[in-house]
Motif scaffolding. Structure first.
Motif, PDB file in Angstrom:
ATOM      1  N   VAL A   1       0.838  -1.205   0.000  1.00 13.28           N
ATOM      2  CA  VAL A   1       0.000   0.000   0.000  1.00 13.28           C
ATOM      3  C   VAL A   1       0.871   1.253   0.000  1.00 13.28           C
ATOM      4  CG1 VAL A   1      -1.697   1.307   1.327  1.00 13.28           C
ATOM      5  CG2 VAL A   1      -1.928  -1.178   1.108  1.00 13.28           C
ATOM      6  N   ILE A   2       1.966   1.198   0.739  1.00  5.80           N
ATOM      7  CA  ILE A   2       2.855   2.357   0.831  1.00  5.80           C
ATOM      8  C   ILE A   2       3.480   2.684  -0.524  1.00  5.80           C
ATOM      9  CG2 ILE A   2       4.988   3.194   1.889  1.00  5.80           C
ATOM     10  CD1 ILE A   2       4.279   1.549   4.355  1.00  5.80           C
ATOM     11  N   LYS A   3       3.620   1.683  -1.397  1.00  8.74           N
ATOM     12  CA  LYS A   3       4.295   1.879  -2.682  1.00  8.74           C
ATOM     13  C   LYS A   3       3.355   2.366  -3.786  1.00  8.74           C
ATOM     14  CE  LYS A   3       8.005  -1.490  -2.020  1.00  8.74           C
ATOM     15  NZ  LYS A   3       8.645  -2.721  -2.553  1.00  8.74           N
ATOM     16  N   ILE A   4       2.110   2.740  -3.444  1.00  8.34           N
ATOM     17  CA  ILE A   4       1.167   3.163  -4.487  1.00  8.34           C
ATOM     18  C   ILE A   4       1.702   4.370  -5.249  1.00  8.34           C
ATOM     19  CG2 ILE A   4      -1.106   4.200  -4.866  1.00  8.34           C
ATOM     20  CD1 ILE A   4      -2.226   2.368  -2.748  1.00  8.34           C
ATOM     21  N   ASN A   5       2.144   5.400  -4.528  1.00  8.26           N
ATOM     22  CA  ASN A   5       2.641   6.611  -5.186  1.00  8.26           C
ATOM     23  C   ASN A   5       3.885   6.320  -6.032  1.00  8.26           C
ATOM     24  OD1 ASN A   5       0.606   8.154  -4.020  1.00  8.26           O
ATOM     25  ND2 ASN A   5       1.845   8.632  -2.200  1.00  8.26           N
TER      26      ASN A   5
END
Length: 207
Positions: free
Chosen positions: A168-172
């Protein structure tokens, strides 16, 4: 008259019946005195060992060889026969190799060489950059979709595992990588301004 000495060296006087080991001379020349043997004593050397004839026959049954078996072949003859067989095999191999050559056996080698050359050429051909870009974009789009699904679950109050939170943290980061490849956040190609103007002109042309 004394009897013949036993295994232990004891002689028996036939007249008196006494038994003794007669005197003898040592290696250094001194005399060893005679030793009397008490009546009834029998040293271990004079005790006869019981032998079972049946057992002895059973033990010695393999010593005479197998009945009816032929005598072993002469080693020299065996070696000569082996050499002869080896020469025959070598001659057959040479004949087979010659026959293969006459029948065009080299064609198989040529086909193999050609196939190998084609594979090497295909491997050396550079990959199409556009294909590689689209392939990488598909992988990023797939990861982005999974990360967004996990984000929705998290927003809905469902607990996530540590590795899921990391996605989720790697979406951007995934969105930036797609943008660098020329794709939007949905994984669709971004159209350039020139292309948009061209399409607009084409639409106006029929009017």
């Amino acid at each position: 008259m004394p009897s013949q000495p036993s295994n232990a060296g004891i002689v028996t006087d036939e007249n008196s019946g006494q038994r003794q080991i007669p005197e003898s001379v040592r290696a250094d020349g001194s005399t060893r005195k005679a030793i009397k043997i008490r009546p009834g004593y029998r040293p271990p050397e004079d005790v006869e060992v019981y032998k079972n004839r049946t057992a002895e026959t059973f033990r010695s049954r393999h010593k005479g060889g197998v009945i009816g078996a032929e005598a072993a072949a002469d080693p020299a003859e065996s070696s000569a026969a082996a050499n002869k067989n080896a020469k025959r095999r070598e001659a057959r191999k040479k004949a087979k190799a010659a026959e293969t050559t006459e029948n065009g056996g080299g064609g198989e080698g040529e086909v193999t060489t050609t196939t190998t050359t084609k594979k090497v050429e295909e491997a050396e051909e550079p990959a199409d950059p556009e294909v590689e870009r689209e392939k990488k974009a598909r992988n990023l789009k797939k990861k982005l979709k999974q990360a967004r699904d996990l984000q929705d679950k998290k927003d809905g109050g469902q607990p996530l595992l540590p590795e899921q939170i990391a996605k989720v943290i790697k979406i951007n980061e995934l969105v930036r990588e797609l943008a660098a490849l020329g794709f939007d956040s949905e994984g669709e190609p971004v159209k350039k301004e020139g292309e948009d103007n061209g399409e607009a002109k084409e639409e106006k042309a029929p009017a």
